[in-house]
Scaffold this active site. Sequence first.
Site, PDB file in Angstrom:
ATOM      1  N   HIS A  35       0.851  -1.186   0.000  1.00 51.57           N
ATOM      2  CA  HIS A  35       0.000   0.000   0.000  1.00 51.57           C
ATOM      3  C   HIS A  35       0.890   1.239   0.000  1.00 51.57           C
ATOM      4  CE1 HIS A  35       0.949  -0.585   4.247  1.00 51.57           C
ATOM      5  NE2 HIS A  35       0.507   0.635   4.514  1.00 51.57           N
ATOM      6  N   HIS A  91       1.327   3.916   2.050  1.00 58.79           N
ATOM      7  CA  HIS A  91       1.777   4.682   3.200  1.00 58.79           C
ATOM      8  C   HIS A  91       3.304   4.764   3.116  1.00 58.79           C
ATOM      9  CE1 HIS A  91      -2.047   4.118   5.863  1.00 58.79           C
ATOM     10  NE2 HIS A  91      -2.091   5.230   5.153  1.00 58.79           N
ATOM     11  N   ASP A  95       6.007   4.522   4.884  1.00 59.41           N
ATOM     12  CA  ASP A  95       6.986   3.560   5.385  1.00 59.41           C
ATOM     13  C   ASP A  95       7.042   2.291   4.551  1.00 59.41           C
ATOM     14  OD1 ASP A  95       4.369   3.379   6.547  1.00 59.41           O
ATOM     15  OD2 ASP A  95       5.083   1.876   7.957  1.00 59.41           O
ATOM     16  N   HIS A  96       6.143   2.187   3.568  1.00 60.92           N
ATOM     17  CA  HIS A  96       6.123   1.007   2.696  1.00 60.92           C
ATOM     18  C   HIS A  96       6.513   1.311   1.258  1.00 60.92           C
ATOM     19  CE1 HIS A  96       4.023  -1.591   5.692  1.00 60.92           C
ATOM     20  NE2 HIS A  96       3.694  -0.398   6.145  1.00 60.92           N
ATOM     21  N   HIS A 145      -7.181  -2.231   5.851  1.00 64.13           N
ATOM     22  CA  HIS A 145      -6.379  -1.106   6.310  1.00 64.13           C
ATOM     23  C   HIS A 145      -7.115   0.173   5.908  1.00 64.13           C
ATOM     24  CE1 HIS A 145      -2.700   0.297   8.050  1.00 64.13           C
ATOM     25  NE2 HIS A 145      -2.299   0.951   6.980  1.00 64.13           N
ATOM     26  N   ASP A 191       0.381  -4.202   6.918  1.00 64.53           N
ATOM     27  CA  ASP A 191      -0.633  -3.433   7.628  1.00 64.53           C
ATOM     28  C   ASP A 191      -2.069  -3.888   7.382  1.00 64.53           C
ATOM     29  OD1 ASP A 191       1.800  -2.217   7.798  1.00 64.53           O
ATOM     30  OD2 ASP A 191       1.002  -0.188   7.697  1.00 64.53           O
ATOM     31  N   HIS A 209       7.669  -5.129  11.505  1.00 64.04           N
ATOM     32  CA  HIS A 209       6.895  -3.882  11.421  1.00 64.04           C
ATOM     33  C   HIS A 209       6.478  -3.435  12.821  1.00 64.04           C
ATOM     34  CE1 HIS A 209       3.533  -1.145  10.363  1.00 64.04           C
ATOM     35  NE2 HIS A 209       4.233  -0.938   9.246  1.00 64.04           N
TER      36      HIS A 209
END
Length: 311
Positions: free
Chosen positions: A63, A65, A67-68, A141, A204, A262
Amino acid sequence: MSNRELIVLGTSSAVPTRARNHNGYFLRWDDQGFLFDPGEGTQRQMRLAGVSAHDVTTICVTHFHGDHCLGLPGVIQRIARDGVPHEVRALYPASGEDYWLRLRHATAFADTSKVTPHPVEGEVTTLRSAGLTLTARPLSHPVDAYGYRLDEPSGRRMIPAELARYGISGAQVGELQREGRLGAVTLEQVSEPRRGQSMAFVMDTRLCDGVHALAEGVDLLVIESTFLTPEAALAHEYGHLTAAQAGQVAAEAGVRKLVLTHFSERYGHDDERRFAEEAAKAYAGDIVVARDLMRVPVPKRRNPATGPSRP
């Protein structure tokens, strides 16, 4: 010789810490390389881990976000700079196309045509290549998110003693494998079933059908465990799992090796034991609490005589 291992590039969640980089995971699977969720700093972590841009054949983003995915520009520019000659497939949620394009063309650089987009959507997206099946399934999520599963087809392993008993050697072995029989000797007489190996990557998400479908029976499950049980309500609110829930998933799915990762920045290395203990309340198998630059081998094949076994 089979070379299958997970190289952990980063293990933090939204905020990196002094000890944990943003997300990043490289799965080496024979001559293929799957880069999952390259967060900020992934290019540097790859160098520290000895992973080359030439090693990457597929990029999987769960996805959009930060941090990914904030490491995507650096990774793609490195693929271009190093002149990677082969196609690099990039999978990501189709609803995040705008984010993909922004990250894909984030700065001015000598571009490459080798990175090919494969947006995923719907309940199941499947890609097949080089004898492997890569499946994406939706997770739960606040933004569209997908988990990924890699499956190798099952086959047969030749038994040297049986080949010798029937006097089969050299090119005859290949003919037997292709045709299914050689004269009066069938393939089943000189071989045994070989179960294909598998892994799943679940980031997530709350507990949902997709989590269980992805994890079912895999040899290696890499799964987020952002929080511990005292923060279970917070985990659900923000669309995350606890270590206890990750252990429950692994136990119910018959996973062979569980990798927890994570982690929220609120936890330090001193808390690693707590994550393992929570997961172990439900799951009696092999538990790895991931650390940056750790290498985790894919479990060896099961003995076909014993078949699948749940921890």
